[in-house]
Design an enzyme around this catalytic site. Structure first.
Site: not given
Length: 608
Positions: A2, A27, A74, A98-99, A481, A485, A488, A504, A603
């Site tokens: 947030c 964010r 958020w 926030n938190g 990665e 990406k 996301e 496998h 973010k």
């Protein structure tokens, strides 16, 4: 996650608050709100959805007050709706937070027994009631905030205003970033420097369990015993232009395109071509430590974890020392066995990632030396590590990290080179690494100059719903990665395997409905990788290959080949990753997703 912004000064508050919230949109958030005090009354306006919807309401309703607080939420506790959006109120007290308040249910039940009525599902509303209750027996707002927070277990970046005390804004921090921006006639409070960079470059960073009492032209920082805490002002180097799109359609593309400059900036002044080493003045370790060093332990989350995993391959090869790589979210709750002479590498773009920060503190508790590889000067990780390497990547606004990943990998190479040359690596081997790094910016630019070819390919691939990325050795973390990406930003289901592991399990997934991105540049495992490539081709997977320029053999298996320049194996993984970033971006654009702010993501993950 947030974003919070506060202002007290001579100007009208609401434009400052809205501007700060807009700067922090990257964010991640699902609702937003502001509160402004004017004429002894607090006006609160909040809306679910994007800030543009809040702006219309603010323009119509908000009075012209000179103190206010704002928030982008958020959702954690409670659905993302108007009632649960911040700010929250209890009588004349208004807060943004926030938190996570871990004992909020116990506190809420106790407050309800006292007749307190709650309107939201959030944990944060508890704070407003605690402060309001404490205000009745406190001389001022700051004292009430102290009394309230002494009852709280959990984390907070907290701003509080009281319509009875309109010349005061109180900020408090524990485990969630908070800074003050300072001018001669105003004080700003924010969770992120981007929110205030248009107004001032003078800042102080609050430490845990500190409270700032802000008035229009002054501030005071105290601890929970209300003792004064001294802070030196710092300068933020960020420019407003750096957090603009600069003519690009999205921040993500801008940041991908900035990577030649990012690489140049992180390397500037740090390479010694003659001695084949790197010079990193901020490590604070000393040659004696290098000699007794027994292993590395790397901690990161998300893309930073994949950067650390790639670094494992490079560091072990450089230093002949073992490297353990841990997810911050797992490491902090395990009972890890950590050797005495271990060096912790703490990787975080923001320097505020909650799980990574908690892991750093666990290492400190065990007296393990640590280095921070971070992009934000003044961040919590940067302040708490023993030494480190700033990434110099500039602000990264898009939620999906690109240029920071590249810089994180290079930072590990620089650390490894300095350690290795202090131990057993020869000057000739060191010069090879230096030469490879010096060539990297131009090689990356060559790939970026051919982005239109990748854009055309992406249009052909955007309809796939499943994808697999395959690579061997150091290219396996690149495959991870790359798949990360893609998922996301495009919402395509994607995963990655070491190419040698296909027999496998992974082979069962391959058919003509699966997009397979195969990483096969020329290196020591090229022939083995080619046999894995043949397995995929035999099962009719839709193949896209990333290969070395001039390699015509791979064209037998697919027409869709992305070429990278011939390069050293030290930097080859970085070059392979660049087209994967572009591919993910252009596929996402074709699918019409929110490229810079993907759904359900933030973010900077500053809560668990």
């Amino acid at each position: 996650m947030c974003g919070i912004i506060g202002y007290i000064g001579k100007d009208e508050a609401s434009p400052v608050l809205i501007g700060g919230l807009r700067r922090m949109e990257y964010r991640g958030y699902d609702s937003a709100g502001v509160a402004v005090i004017a004429g002894g009354k607090t006006t609160v306006i909040k809306r679910p959805g994007k800030i543009v919807e809040l702006v219309e309401a603010v323009d119509a309703k908000t009075p012209k007050g000179h103190v206010g607080i704002g928030h982008t939420r958020w959702a954690t506790h409670g659905a993302p709706n108007e009632v649960n959006a911040h700010p929250h109120q209890a009588g004349p007290i208004t807060i943004v937070h926030n938190g996570i308040i871990e004992n909020y249910q116990v506190l809420k039940k106790a407050l309800q027994k006292q007749g307190r009525v709650f309107v939201s599902e959030t944990d944060s509303e508890v704070l407003a009631h605690l402060v309001d209750l404490a205000r009745a027996t406190s001389d001022d707002l700051a004292g009430a905030v102290v009394k309230a927070l002494l009852q709280v277990e959990g984390t907070f970046g907290l701003l509080v205003v009281d319509e009875r005390e309109p010349e005061t804004l109180v900020a408090a921090r524990r485990g969630s970033p908070l800074l003050l921006g300072i001018t001669d006639d105003a004080i700003y409070a924010a969770s992120d420097a981007t929110a205030i960079v248009a107004h001032t470059d003078r800042v102080i960073y609050l430490e845990d369990d500190e409270i700032a009492v802000c008035r229009p032209d002054t501030y005071r920082v105290i601890d929970f015993q209300e003792q004064d805490m001294l802070h030196e002002e710092q300068r933020i180097e960020m420019q407003v232009e750096a957090i603009e799109k600069g003519g690009h359609d999205h921040f993500l593309l801008k940041e991908i395109m900035e990577q030649p400059k990012t690489i140049t900036d992180i390397l500037r002044g740090r390479l010694d071509a003659n001695d084949g080493t790197s010079h990193l003045g901020g490590l604070n370790l000393g040659k004696l430590f290098y000699q007794r060093l027994s292993r590395f332990l790397t901690v990161g989350c998300g893309t930073a974890y994949y950067a650390g995993l790639l670094g494992k391959y490079q560091l072990e090869r450089m230093t002949a020392l073992p490297v353990d790589v841990e997810y911050g979210s797992e490491f902090r709750y395990r009972e890890p066995v950590v050797a005495k002479d271990t060096l912790g590498l703490i990787i975080s773009q923001s320097g505020e990632t909650a799980d990574t920060l908690a892991s750093l503190r666990e290492l400190k508790r065990r007296s393990i030396r640590s280095l921070g590889l971070v992009n934000v000067v003044g961040s919590s990780v940067a302040r708490e590590v023993d030494g480190g390497v700033y990434l110099h990547a500039g602000p990264e606004i898009s939620v999906a990290s690109t240029k920071a990943f590249t810089a994180q990998v290079i930072a590990q190479l620089l650390v490894g080179l300095q350690v290795a040359r202090s131990r057993t690596m020869s000057v000739i081997e060191g010069r090879e690494v230096v030469e490879a790094l010096e060539a990297l910016p131009d090689q990356v630019q060559q790939i970026l100059d051919r982005r239109d070819e990748i854009k055309d390919l992406a249009k052909k691939l955007a309809h796939y719903d499943d994808a697999m990325y395959l690579g061997r050795d150091a290219l396996y973390p690149v495959a991870l990665e790359g798949s990360h990406k893609l998922k996301e930003v495009s919402y395509i289901h994607a995963e990655a395997y070491p190419a040698g592991e296909m027999k496998h399990g992974a082979n069962a997934l391959i058919d003509d409905k699966l997009l397979v991105v195969f990483l096969i540049p020329k290196n020591g495992l090229y022939d083995k990788a080619k046999s894995n490539l043949e397995e995929v081709a035999a099962r009719n997977g839709q193949l896209v290959v990333v290969a070395t320029e001039g390699d015509k053999d791979v064209a037998k298996y697919t027409k869709d080949v992305i070429y990278i320049p011939e390069s050293s194996t030290w930097t080859q993984p970085i070059l392979v990753n660049i087209p994967l970033q572009l591919l993910a971006y252009y596929i996402a654009v074709k699918r019409g997703t929110d490229v810079d702010q993907p759904r359900n993501l933030a973010k900077s993950v500053t809560v668990e």
